[in-house]
Structure formats: C-alpha cells, structure tokens
Scaffold this active site. Structure first.
Site, PDB file in Angstrom:
ATOM      1  N   HIS A 108      -6.509   9.930   0.127  1.00  0.00           N
ATOM      2  CA  HIS A 108      -6.102   8.525  -0.007  1.00  0.00           C
ATOM      3  C   HIS A 108      -5.997   7.878   1.369  1.00  0.00           C
ATOM      4  O   HIS A 108      -6.559   6.803   1.616  1.00  0.00           O
ATOM      5  CB  HIS A 108      -4.758   8.442  -0.741  1.00  0.00           C
ATOM      6  CG  HIS A 108      -4.171   7.064  -0.793  1.00  0.00           C
ATOM      7  ND1 HIS A 108      -4.178   6.301  -1.939  1.00  0.00           N
ATOM      8  CD2 HIS A 108      -3.568   6.299   0.161  1.00  0.00           C
ATOM      9  CE1 HIS A 108      -3.612   5.129  -1.683  1.00  0.00           C
ATOM     10  NE2 HIS A 108      -3.226   5.107  -0.412  1.00  0.00           N
ATOM     11  N   GLU A 109      -5.267   8.533   2.259  1.00  0.00           N
ATOM     12  CA  GLU A 109      -5.027   7.933   3.574  1.00  0.00           C
ATOM     13  C   GLU A 109      -6.317   7.803   4.374  1.00  0.00           C
ATOM     14  O   GLU A 109      -6.557   6.789   5.019  1.00  0.00           O
ATOM     15  CB  GLU A 109      -3.987   8.757   4.336  1.00  0.00           C
ATOM     16  CG  GLU A 109      -2.590   8.647   3.746  1.00  0.00           C
ATOM     17  CD  GLU A 109      -2.087   7.211   3.718  1.00  0.00           C
ATOM     18  OE1 GLU A 109      -2.437   6.428   4.613  1.00  0.00           O
ATOM     19  OE2 GLU A 109      -1.356   6.848   2.785  1.00  0.00           O
TER      20      GLU A 109
ATOM     21  N   HIS B 257      -8.436   4.877   3.470  1.00  0.00           N
ATOM     22  CA  HIS B 257      -8.069   3.615   4.127  1.00  0.00           C
ATOM     23  C   HIS B 257      -8.914   3.409   5.394  1.00  0.00           C
ATOM     24  O   HIS B 257      -9.255   2.286   5.749  1.00  0.00           O
ATOM     25  CB  HIS B 257      -6.587   3.584   4.481  1.00  0.00           C
ATOM     26  CG  HIS B 257      -5.694   3.210   3.340  1.00  0.00           C
ATOM     27  ND1 HIS B 257      -5.894   2.071   2.587  1.00  0.00           N
ATOM     28  CD2 HIS B 257      -4.603   3.823   2.824  1.00  0.00           C
ATOM     29  CE1 HIS B 257      -4.942   2.004   1.653  1.00  0.00           C
ATOM     30  NE2 HIS B 257      -4.167   3.052   1.766  1.00  0.00           N
TER      31      HIS B 257
ATOM     32  N   TYR C 210      -5.039  -6.614   3.356  1.00  0.00           N
ATOM     33  CA  TYR C 210      -3.986  -5.811   2.734  1.00  0.00           C
ATOM     34  C   TYR C 210      -2.889  -6.694   2.162  1.00  0.00           C
ATOM     35  O   TYR C 210      -1.724  -6.614   2.536  1.00  0.00           O
ATOM     36  CB  TYR C 210      -3.426  -4.823   3.758  1.00  0.00           C
ATOM     37  CG  TYR C 210      -2.802  -3.592   3.145  1.00  0.00           C
ATOM     38  CD1 TYR C 210      -3.576  -2.718   2.386  1.00  0.00           C
ATOM     39  CD2 TYR C 210      -1.470  -3.303   3.327  1.00  0.00           C
ATOM     40  CE1 TYR C 210      -3.012  -1.590   1.815  1.00  0.00           C
ATOM     41  CE2 TYR C 210      -0.892  -2.172   2.761  1.00  0.00           C
ATOM     42  CZ  TYR C 210      -1.672  -1.319   2.004  1.00  0.00           C
ATOM     43  OH  TYR C 210      -1.116  -0.196   1.441  1.00  0.00           O
TER      44      TYR C 210
ATOM     45  N   GLU D 176      -5.860  -0.484  -1.927  1.00  0.00           N
ATOM     46  CA  GLU D 176      -5.072   0.653  -2.404  1.00  0.00           C
ATOM     47  C   GLU D 176      -5.824   1.448  -3.472  1.00  0.00           C
ATOM     48  O   GLU D 176      -5.816   2.681  -3.487  1.00  0.00           O
ATOM     49  CB  GLU D 176      -3.741   0.162  -2.982  1.00  0.00           C
ATOM     50  CG  GLU D 176      -2.625   0.122  -1.977  1.00  0.00           C
ATOM     51  CD  GLU D 176      -2.426   1.475  -1.315  1.00  0.00           C
ATOM     52  OE1 GLU D 176      -2.318   2.487  -2.018  1.00  0.00           O
ATOM     53  OE2 GLU D 176      -2.395   1.510  -0.081  1.00  0.00           O
TER      54      GLU D 176
ATOM     55  N   ASP E  84       6.045  -5.516  -1.310  1.00  0.00           N
ATOM     56  CA  ASP E  84       4.915  -4.579  -1.237  1.00  0.00           C
ATOM     57  C   ASP E  84       3.604  -5.322  -0.951  1.00  0.00           C
ATOM     58  O   ASP E  84       2.576  -5.082  -1.585  1.00  0.00           O
ATOM     59  CB  ASP E  84       4.831  -3.784  -2.564  1.00  0.00           C
ATOM     60  CG  ASP E  84       3.724  -2.745  -2.564  1.00  0.00           C
ATOM     61  OD1 ASP E  84       3.408  -2.194  -1.503  1.00  0.00           O
ATOM     62  OD2 ASP E  84       3.158  -2.510  -3.655  1.00  0.00           O
TER      63      ASP E  84
ATOM     64  N   HIS F  20       0.591  -1.735  -4.052  1.00  0.00           N
ATOM     65  CA  HIS F  20       0.701  -0.417  -4.686  1.00  0.00           C
ATOM     66  C   HIS F  20       1.056  -0.534  -6.167  1.00  0.00           C
ATOM     67  O   HIS F  20       1.193   0.467  -6.855  1.00  0.00           O
ATOM     68  CB  HIS F  20       1.783   0.435  -4.016  1.00  0.00           C
ATOM     69  CG  HIS F  20       1.489   0.815  -2.606  1.00  0.00           C
ATOM     70  ND1 HIS F  20       1.821   0.018  -1.527  1.00  0.00           N
ATOM     71  CD2 HIS F  20       0.874   1.906  -2.083  1.00  0.00           C
ATOM     72  CE1 HIS F  20       1.455   0.620  -0.411  1.00  0.00           C
ATOM     73  NE2 HIS F  20       0.866   1.766  -0.713  1.00  0.00           N
TER      74      HIS F  20
END
Ligand SMILES: [Zn+2]
Length: 354
Positions: A172-173, A176, A187, A196, A269, A274
């Site tokens: 996931h990271e 990005h 974002y 996301e 958020d 998210h």
C-alpha cells in the site's frame, strides 16, 4: 510513463488520523499515550513535508535486462532520525531481526508484482532504489511513505502490532510512490480517495501475487494481522465488505461505505480519503471476483493502465476514473467479459460511467 515535473509528495500513513484520534481519547493511558505520540509525530511530518521541496525522480539508469530491486533496510533503533543504521542491503542474507527480514521481503514482493506483471521497473519506472526504516520511534503506531522512503513503527502491542507484519501494508505504502510518479492524484476528496484506493488495490494484489492466490481465495482485507488480539476486528479495511473490518470499543467502527448511497461528506481525513476509498475499492473487488482467476491479470491490468496511462488527471473524480477504466477495458480486452465486469462493478457501487 508520464514524467512528473511538479509532483508534490504527500505524507501517506496507513493509519489515518481520525482512527488515532479515537484511540487517543481512550481512558487507559497505556492505549492513549502511544496514539497521542504517534499523532504528534504525524502532524509534524505533514507540516514539514509541505515545506520540503522534492526534486524530480533520481536519475538512476538501469538496463531493461538488468532489472532487480535495490533494497536497503535501516534500523532507527527507536529514535526518530531517518534513515538510521543500515542493517541489510540488497543480496545480503537474512539476519536475526524478523522485522528487518519482513521489510526486505515486502519491498521485494512489491517490486516483483510491478516488474513481472506490469513491466514497471520499481516505483518510478526507472529502478528507484527502495529504502525502508524499521523500529521507528517508541511504540509508534503507523507506517508511511514520506515521498522518498518507507518507515515502519513497531506498534504499541496493545492496539497495533509490528507494521511490517501485513505485506499489503508495505505494498500500500509503496504504491503511493507509484501514484506520486504517475497520475499524482491530489490527496483530498475524491481524487484523494482514488489515491488511497490505488494503494489498497495494488497492496492487495501484491499480497495475492506473492501467495499465488486467485480472486476467490484472497481475503480482500487490508492490514490483516496488524490489530492486536484485544481489538475486535480483522483488519484496517475490507474491500469485500467495506465498513466491516473492525468494530471496537477503543478503535471505534470501520467508517467505510461500499456504495455512493453511503458516501461520507467530511472535512476530516483530507475529506475522507481513507473513508470513501471503500467505494472504488469495492468496485475493484466486484470486477476482479466476477472475472475470477488471478486478479492482477485482468482487473489489475485495467486499473494499472488507467493509473499510468497519462489520461487520469490529478483532480479526477470517481466518475472520471470509472469512465477511464471502461475505456481501458475496451482498449485491452475489446468488448468481452472484462468490459461487462467493469461496467457492472461501477453500476453496483453507484458510480456513473457515462
Ligand atoms: Zn495510504
């Protein structure tokens, strides 16, 4: 691949601030303390990142025949300075520290999916070295990509365990990073939720590819194995059933919607990045499971084509993205079952494709 002259990296954490806010309000200081410290650190990083100028992709030339990852794992030794001490470099044998070895393997699995399935040489398509720091800070309850490298906390052991445990969190990271170098989705709001969702989609595919799972065998969870035993929940998010990943007295309830009927309008958020990511996540799940087989081959290829194809612009809405997946399905697979599966998936989550 598009070259990004002016991309602005965002500070992307796997645990969003609204979740840590909830934990920080716990009566028990053993639970609240680490969450507060993690929030303070993350808030500082968010501000700091905005002030940091990041230059374009490092000029790392690798011949196409010679593509392999170039990994370096560092140990922060529970301090906040990055990158820390180099403890494992590319090609060296596993050491005693399982956290270091998991980070190394997760970076490798991410590199493998993008190279072997999509022909992409690392995060930037040009062999970007993959750096990661483990054992960041004390009881740090997060993992993040800071625009240049991965960072993993150990968790507090009460709410979160070691952040290198779920391979899809690593994927996931790093995804990005791929988004940063390609569509560079803003974002915030819907483009932020798409950003996301891209990370959840490819994070899950990295897990499925490394385990050799078909769409039917996959758990379609993000962060399974990260929540400590005392937490009532199975993961951070569910692509199969958004909103059902956890329901806990300390952590609160998974706030994700599965369809546009339950779209959450919020200023928190980053406008629910998210939260509303549950909608495109579920669309991907529906398309992939309708098609069956290896999810990275058809649905994953269509999503990858859109992410990297140059037409997905930074402010894209869910509907913009959905239309592009329809076009990409047609371009790559003609008017077959792939196109029908994509159309039906978006219809089921309530996102128009025309
Ligand atoms: Zn993220």
């Amino acid at each position: 691949m598009t070259t990004n002259g002016g991309f602005e990296p965002v500070f992307c954490t796997i645990i969003p601030p609204h979740v840590l806010d909830k934990v920080a309000q716990a009566d028990d200081p053993v639970l609240a303390g680490p969450a507060r410290r993690t929030l303070e650190h993350d808030a500082y990083q968010r501000t700091h990142r905005r002030l940091t100028t990041v230059l374009g992709a490092p000029a790392v030339a690798a011949s196409l025949a010679d593509e392999k990852p170039l990994r370096s794992i560092y140990d922060a030794e529970h301090r906040q300075s990055l990158p820390g001490t180099l403890v494992r470099s590319e090609g060296s044998d596993p050491g005693q520290d399982a956290t270091v070895n998991r980070a190394y393997a997760g970076l490798g699995a991410t590199f493998d999916l993008f190279l072997k399935v999509y022909g992409r040489n690392s995060i930037n398509g040009e062999g970007l070295p993959l750096d990661a720091t483990v054992h960041f800070d004390e009881d740090y309850g997060n993992a993040f990509w800071n625009g240049e490298q991965m960072v993993f906390g150990d968790g507090d052991g009460e709410i979160f365990l070691d952040f290198t445990l779920p391979i899809d969190v690593i994927g996931h990271e790093l995804t990005h990073g791929v988004t940063q170098y390609t569509a560079n989705l803003t974002y915030f709001g819907q483009p932020g939720a798409l950003n996301e969702s891209m990370s959840d989609v490819f994070g899950s595919l990295i897990k499925q590819y490394s385990l050799g799972q078909s769409a039917d065998q996959a758990d379609w969870l993000i962060g399974a194995g990260l929540l400590a035993p005392r937490v009532t929940g199975v993961a951070l998010r569910s692509m199969k059933a958004p909103g059902t990943a956890y329901d806990d007295d300390v952590l609160g309830k998974d706030p994700q919607p599965a369809t546009m009927d339950d779209y959450v309008r919020t200023g928190r958020d980053n406008g629910g990045v998210h939260i509303n990511s549950g909608i495109p996540n579920h669309a991907f799940y529906l398309a992939a499971t309708t098609l069956g087989g290896s999810a990275w081959e058809k649905a994953g290829q269509i999503w990858y084509d859109v992410l990297t194809g140059g037409e997905l612009y930074a402010q894209a809405s869910f509907a913009d993205f959905a239309r592009l997946t329809v076009a990409a399905a047609r371009d790559r697979f003609n008017d077959g079952e792939e196109l029908q599966a994509v159309l039906k998936a978006w219809e089921q989550v309530g996102v128009p494709t025309r």
